[in-house]
Design a protein around this motif. Sequence first.
Motif, PDB file in Angstrom:
ATOM      1  N   PRO A 179       0.737  -1.207   0.077  1.00 39.46           N
ATOM      2  CA  PRO A 179       0.066   0.104  -0.043  1.00 39.46           C
ATOM      3  C   PRO A 179       0.822   1.483   0.109  1.00 39.46           C
ATOM      4  O   PRO A 179       0.525   2.243  -0.672  1.00 39.46           O
ATOM      5  CB  PRO A 179      -0.968  -0.196   1.156  1.00 39.46           C
ATOM      6  N   ASP A 180       2.041   1.340   0.643  1.00 36.35           N
ATOM      7  CA  ASP A 180       2.848   2.496   0.665  1.00 36.35           C
ATOM      8  C   ASP A 180       4.045   2.240  -0.161  1.00 36.35           C
ATOM      9  O   ASP A 180       4.930   3.082  -0.342  1.00 36.35           O
ATOM     10  CB  ASP A 180       3.393   2.612   2.011  1.00 36.35           C
ATOM     11  N   GLY A 181       4.321   1.305  -1.270  1.00 34.32           N
ATOM     12  CA  GLY A 181       5.140   1.145  -2.193  1.00 34.32           C
ATOM     13  C   GLY A 181       6.282   0.511  -1.527  1.00 34.32           C
ATOM     14  O   GLY A 181       7.370   0.832  -2.173  1.00 34.32           O
ATOM     15  N   GLU A 182       6.407  -0.014  -0.327  1.00 35.81           N
ATOM     16  CA  GLU A 182       7.479  -0.589   0.497  1.00 35.81           C
ATOM     17  C   GLU A 182       8.255  -1.490  -0.154  1.00 35.81           C
ATOM     18  O   GLU A 182       9.457  -1.801  -0.168  1.00 35.81           O
ATOM     19  CB  GLU A 182       7.181  -0.750   1.862  1.00 35.81           C
ATOM     20  N   THR A 183       7.254  -2.493  -0.816  1.00 33.71           N
ATOM     21  CA  THR A 183       8.041  -3.877  -1.233  1.00 33.71           C
ATOM     22  C   THR A 183       7.024  -4.137  -2.431  1.00 33.71           C
ATOM     23  O   THR A 183       5.727  -3.613  -2.664  1.00 33.71           O
ATOM     24  CB  THR A 183       8.065  -4.832  -0.273  1.00 33.71           C
TER      25      THR A 183
ATOM     26  N   ASN B  80       5.896 -20.340  -7.761  1.00 29.13           N
ATOM     27  CA  ASN B  80       5.385 -21.599  -7.534  1.00 29.13           C
ATOM     28  C   ASN B  80       6.335 -22.623  -7.553  1.00 29.13           C
ATOM     29  O   ASN B  80       7.512 -22.640  -8.075  1.00 29.13           O
ATOM     30  CB  ASN B  80       4.362 -21.979  -8.676  1.00 29.13           C
ATOM     31  N   SER B  81       6.072 -23.880  -7.159  1.00 25.36           N
ATOM     32  CA  SER B  81       7.035 -24.936  -6.950  1.00 25.36           C
ATOM     33  C   SER B  81       7.495 -25.424  -8.259  1.00 25.36           C
ATOM     34  O   SER B  81       6.633 -25.498  -9.345  1.00 25.36           O
ATOM     35  CB  SER B  81       6.465 -26.201  -6.216  1.00 25.36           C
ATOM     36  N   THR B  82       8.725 -25.844  -8.446  1.00 29.12           N
ATOM     37  CA  THR B  82       9.278 -26.367  -9.557  1.00 29.12           C
ATOM     38  C   THR B  82       9.164 -28.017  -9.414  1.00 29.12           C
ATOM     39  O   THR B  82       9.816 -28.677 -10.221  1.00 29.12           O
ATOM     40  CB  THR B  82      10.596 -25.940  -9.878  1.00 29.12           C
ATOM     41  N   GLY B  83       8.408 -28.429  -8.370  1.00 29.07           N
ATOM     42  CA  GLY B  83       8.556 -29.924  -8.379  1.00 29.07           C
ATOM     43  C   GLY B  83       9.136 -30.510  -7.161  1.00 29.07           C
ATOM     44  O   GLY B  83       9.122 -31.770  -6.857  1.00 29.07           O
ATOM     45  N   THR B  84      10.157 -29.853  -6.430  1.00 29.22           N
ATOM     46  CA  THR B  84      10.776 -30.186  -5.185  1.00 29.22           C
ATOM     47  C   THR B  84      10.483 -29.708  -4.005  1.00 29.22           C
ATOM     48  O   THR B  84      11.229 -29.940  -2.871  1.00 29.22           O
ATOM     49  CB  THR B  84      12.364 -29.893  -5.567  1.00 29.22           C
ATOM     50  N   GLY B  85       9.445 -28.860  -3.787  1.00 30.70           N
ATOM     51  CA  GLY B  85       8.984 -28.094  -2.674  1.00 30.70           C
ATOM     52  C   GLY B  85       7.708 -27.359  -2.881  1.00 30.70           C
ATOM     53  O   GLY B  85       7.458 -27.302  -3.892  1.00 30.70           O
ATOM     54  N   GLY B  86       7.332 -26.609  -1.757  1.00 30.24           N
ATOM     55  CA  GLY B  86       6.261 -25.824  -1.922  1.00 30.24           C
ATOM     56  C   GLY B  86       6.429 -24.327  -2.655  1.00 30.24           C
ATOM     57  O   GLY B  86       7.500 -23.934  -2.593  1.00 30.24           O
ATOM     58  N   ALA B  87       5.404 -23.524  -2.609  1.00 25.69           N
ATOM     59  CA  ALA B  87       5.551 -22.168  -3.355  1.00 25.69           C
ATOM     60  C   ALA B  87       6.260 -21.384  -2.153  1.00 25.69           C
ATOM     61  O   ALA B  87       6.334 -21.592  -0.968  1.00 25.69           O
ATOM     62  CB  ALA B  87       3.969 -21.773  -3.712  1.00 25.69           C
ATOM     63  N   THR B  88       6.791 -20.146  -2.728  1.00 29.28           N
ATOM     64  CA  THR B  88       7.586 -19.360  -2.108  1.00 29.28           C
ATOM     65  C   THR B  88       6.797 -17.907  -2.541  1.00 29.28           C
ATOM     66  O   THR B  88       6.489 -17.646  -3.342  1.00 29.28           O
ATOM     67  CB  THR B  88       8.936 -19.342  -2.255  1.00 29.28           C
ATOM     68  N   VAL B  89       6.777 -17.016  -1.270  1.00 32.17           N
ATOM     69  CA  VAL B  89       6.353 -15.539  -1.631  1.00 32.17           C
ATOM     70  C   VAL B  89       7.703 -14.776  -1.352  1.00 32.17           C
ATOM     71  O   VAL B  89       8.130 -14.893  -0.299  1.00 32.17           O
ATOM     72  CB  VAL B  89       5.297 -15.142  -0.490  1.00 32.17           C
ATOM     73  N   LEU B  90       8.030 -14.329  -2.500  1.00 32.35           N
ATOM     74  CA  LEU B  90       9.311 -13.326  -2.617  1.00 32.35           C
ATOM     75  C   LEU B  90       8.732 -11.848  -2.443  1.00 32.35           C
ATOM     76  O   LEU B  90       7.833 -11.536  -2.613  1.00 32.35           O
ATOM     77  CB  LEU B  90      10.066 -13.508  -3.849  1.00 32.35           C
ATOM     78  N   PHE B  91       9.746 -11.167  -1.722  1.00 32.87           N
ATOM     79  CA  PHE B  91       9.551  -9.624  -1.580  1.00 32.87           C
ATOM     80  C   PHE B  91      10.525  -8.949  -2.302  1.00 32.87           C
ATOM     81  O   PHE B  91      11.683  -9.284  -1.813  1.00 32.87           O
ATOM     82  CB  PHE B  91       9.634  -9.188   0.056  1.00 32.87           C
ATOM     83  N   LEU B  92      10.210  -8.109  -3.179  1.00 35.32           N
ATOM     84  CA  LEU B  92      11.190  -7.447  -4.253  1.00 35.32           C
ATOM     85  C   LEU B  92      11.375  -5.805  -3.516  1.00 35.32           C
ATOM     86  O   LEU B  92      10.412  -5.212  -3.334  1.00 35.32           O
ATOM     87  CB  LEU B  92      10.719  -7.503  -5.529  1.00 35.32           C
ATOM     88  N   ASP B  93      12.630  -5.484  -3.812  1.00 38.37           N
ATOM     89  CA  ASP B  93      12.799  -4.095  -3.846  1.00 38.37           C
ATOM     90  C   ASP B  93      12.411  -3.288  -5.011  1.00 38.37           C
ATOM     91  O   ASP B  93      12.507  -3.477  -5.905  1.00 38.37           O
ATOM     92  CB  ASP B  93      14.323  -3.936  -3.705  1.00 38.37           C
ATOM     93  N   PRO B  94      11.494  -2.284  -4.575  1.00 38.55           N
ATOM     94  CA  PRO B  94      10.719  -1.667  -5.732  1.00 38.55           C
ATOM     95  C   PRO B  94      11.580  -0.771  -6.406  1.00 38.55           C
ATOM     96  O   PRO B  94      11.210  -0.586  -7.808  1.00 38.55           O
ATOM     97  CB  PRO B  94       9.598  -0.728  -4.763  1.00 38.55           C
ATOM     98  N   GLU B  95      12.791  -0.586  -5.966  1.00 36.01           N
ATOM     99  CA  GLU B  95      13.819   0.323  -7.047  1.00 36.01           C
ATOM    100  C   GLU B  95      14.537  -0.643  -7.751  1.00 36.01           C
ATOM    101  O   GLU B  95      14.566  -0.295  -8.866  1.00 36.01           O
ATOM    102  CB  GLU B  95      14.501   1.014  -6.112  1.00 36.01           C
ATOM    103  N   SER B  96      15.024  -1.888  -7.062  1.00 33.84           N
ATOM    104  CA  SER B  96      16.006  -2.451  -8.075  1.00 33.84           C
ATOM    105  C   SER B  96      15.399  -3.863  -8.617  1.00 33.84           C
ATOM    106  O   SER B  96      15.818  -4.513  -9.592  1.00 33.84           O
ATOM    107  CB  SER B  96      17.296  -3.013  -7.122  1.00 33.84           C
ATOM    108  N   GLY B  97      14.253  -4.195  -8.079  1.00 35.16           N
ATOM    109  CA  GLY B  97      13.365  -5.326  -8.449  1.00 35.16           C
ATOM    110  C   GLY B  97      14.221  -6.615  -7.979  1.00 35.16           C
ATOM    111  O   GLY B  97      13.449  -7.780  -8.268  1.00 35.16           O
ATOM    112  N   ARG B  98      15.112  -6.623  -7.188  1.00 38.83           N
ATOM    113  CA  ARG B  98      15.781  -7.708  -6.457  1.00 38.83           C
ATOM    114  C   ARG B  98      15.148  -8.175  -5.136  1.00 38.83           C
ATOM    115  O   ARG B  98      14.589  -7.370  -4.377  1.00 38.83           O
ATOM    116  CB  ARG B  98      17.251  -7.448  -6.525  1.00 38.83           C
ATOM    117  N   ASP B  99      15.024  -9.387  -5.087  1.00 40.11           N
ATOM    118  CA  ASP B  99      14.306  -9.880  -3.811  1.00 40.11           C
ATOM    119  C   ASP B  99      15.264  -9.541  -2.637  1.00 40.11           C
ATOM    120  O   ASP B  99      16.509  -9.737  -2.547  1.00 40.11           O
ATOM    121  CB  ASP B  99      14.089 -11.362  -3.997  1.00 40.11           C
ATOM    122  N   THR B 100      14.560  -9.123  -1.707  1.00 40.62           N
ATOM    123  CA  THR B 100      15.061  -9.148  -0.254  1.00 40.62           C
ATOM    124  C   THR B 100      15.006 -10.081   0.762  1.00 40.62           C
ATOM    125  O   THR B 100      15.942 -10.253   1.452  1.00 40.62           O
ATOM    126  CB  THR B 100      14.459  -7.733   0.319  1.00 40.62           C
ATOM    127  N   HIS B 101      13.719 -10.801   0.589  1.00 41.42           N
ATOM    128  CA  HIS B 101      13.472 -11.965   1.801  1.00 41.42           C
ATOM    129  C   HIS B 101      12.494 -12.665   1.192  1.00 41.42           C
ATOM    130  O   HIS B 101      11.904 -12.486   0.131  1.00 41.42           O
ATOM    131  CB  HIS B 101      13.237 -11.222   2.903  1.00 41.42           C
TER     132      HIS B 101
END
Length: 678
Positions: free
Chosen positions: A644-648, A654-675
């Motif tokens: 809502p505030d543009g923080e992330t 989604n899984s590639t067959g070896t585990g469950g799905a993951t929610v990634l959090f991206l830096d809005p400036e660089s587009g790279r994931d932070t955690h």
Amino acid sequence: MKPLTPSDPAHIGPHRVLARLGAGGMGAVYLARTPEGHLAAVKVVHTELAQDQGFLARFARETRTAQRVRGPYTPAVLSASPEDRTPWMATEYVPGPTLSEAVAGRGPLPEASLRVLALGLARALQSVHASGIMHRDLKPGNVLLSPRGPQVIDFGIARAVEGTVLTKTGEAFGTPAYTCPETVLGREQSPASDVFALAGIVAFAASGRPPFGRKPAAEVLQRIVNDEPDLEGVPAGTLHDLLARCLAKDPAARPSADEIVNVLSSEPLPSAEHGWLPATVNAEIGERERELHRVVHEAPTAPGVAHTGRKRRGWIVVGAAATALVLMAGTAAAVLRPWEDADSGGTDEAAAPDDDGANEAEGDAAAEDEPSFPESVYGIHFTPDGEELYVHTPDEITVWDWREGELIDTPFGADDETNSFDLAESGHMATAGEDGLRIWDDSHQEVDSFDGGDIEFYDSVSLSDDGNLAAFRMVEQDSENSIAVVWDREEDAVVWEEEGDTHSTQLSPDGSHVMLENRYMAPYIRVVDPQSGDTVAEFPTDGGEPADNPLIDAAFAPDRPHIAVSDSETEQTVVYDLAAGETVEELDSPGTPMGLSYSPDGASLLAGRDDGVGVNGGFMWDTSSWESVVSESTLIFDKPLVHPDGETIAVVENSTGTGGATVLFLDPESGRDTHEIT
């Protein structure tokens, strides 16, 4: 181990460098002391790789996932920093030779050692695969020898290097001799690919040569696909037969890591008194440990070094006084046969408590109790204040502290089978399923419900920003058709309804329009004014007939009467003005659409794309200029959602067959994931 030169760094991140260990395809490796006083092997990324944004994004993801790998045969990834000017990764240090060094210098291993090697490698793969990754570059150079068993390193790193300058220039990352047939043929890898490499490593340890030869590389790859492996040197019996199965051309014919462990655990294993390695290899480990003791003892101690209580394995060097406390080869008290299960009568890692009184078995049990997602996520929703994130899966709806990655609540109970969930700007929530269509307040108290009569189930619910209007789909008992509905809950009145082949509905933020999707025939998307019942837009707009069942996503703008529509056939995202009745922009977006959304202020439009196996990410455009504001190395995968505030920016991988799905959090400036949360 080599002394430092003037060109070597004194510090890598928070770690103080002590010596140079060597170099590999990804970069130089140093012995360093962590801020807690531990010793670590710190791998520093090559300058060429550090300039590759795609590599850095993958490196961040793979190292973060690798930090979840725990087991007695996989040295822990302690920390990593993809964001540093010179990216690095620190792992636990094992003072032993690689398998390739030991075989080259001391000759092939005896049969008893081969059984422990195969068993330890299989257990390592169990740990790696359980964390949702594959090794992808398992080879003798990535296996360290320790009195406690083989130690597998560099798991997951091969995927980070794929497509970088190293591979694009023909400097292949990986060893052809241990490549599986499916990789040679360009097919998808699986855990069975690592099992193929495991067998090649054990065959090498038995004979001093890979089962398909070393070179020339092109001929080796042909032999891997077409020829039978050379297992001469592997003693006849259970191990020989097991390795032959592991080297099957068909991945489905290979045994799993679990089966390998079960088979070899029943075989005779070396006693604790004599250890699992030949005396010559034990002597080499002893020499390395003495050298390590000297290097650490001579290095000045940084002030303030103290223990943190982190769990440590026996080979980690610790201590504020920098005194090396290591496992000496051949010491019966240190060699506790960790290659055996506790159930089989031997002593496993669980029998030896860590320095802080805990043990690995407790850690593994705790890991099994941690919450995890299944292979897909239906939807993600930030709360209006941006403090929490709702994650809707086929199993349940959970609430997370997204910054800390901590599970807060399961508000509707475990094993909740809600078909559809939405969260409005007002804080109201809607759930749709077999038990009805219900509205909840922000404290999860039911405040309203819809009674549609003899209804089999409800789904595809969508709320207006004020939480007053709800669009949804319902299917009557014994009926093939669905009914799309817009309901005014304050008036308890149906504003509009239509019976037909609608498969999903979406309400615009102000409730002025409802989008209807039909997956199987054009028009695939219709936009209706629920007050008048008029259709105001259809897609495809040209009335053409694209391929059957294209993959389509749509999203309403929050600040203007626009709708964006992406589809897999045209590989475009069309932005349409519903008030003016005309196309505003046509944006190239090749690939499979995996979610479309606007930022809360309408300044950006995001289009997710498939999970990164074939491509690197999705798209984001500035809606004032329609210029792309991200590169091809971003990770905008499924269901992109701006804070809502543009923080992330939250996305689903989604899984590639070896585990469950993951929610990634991206830096809005660089587009790279932070955690991530997973």
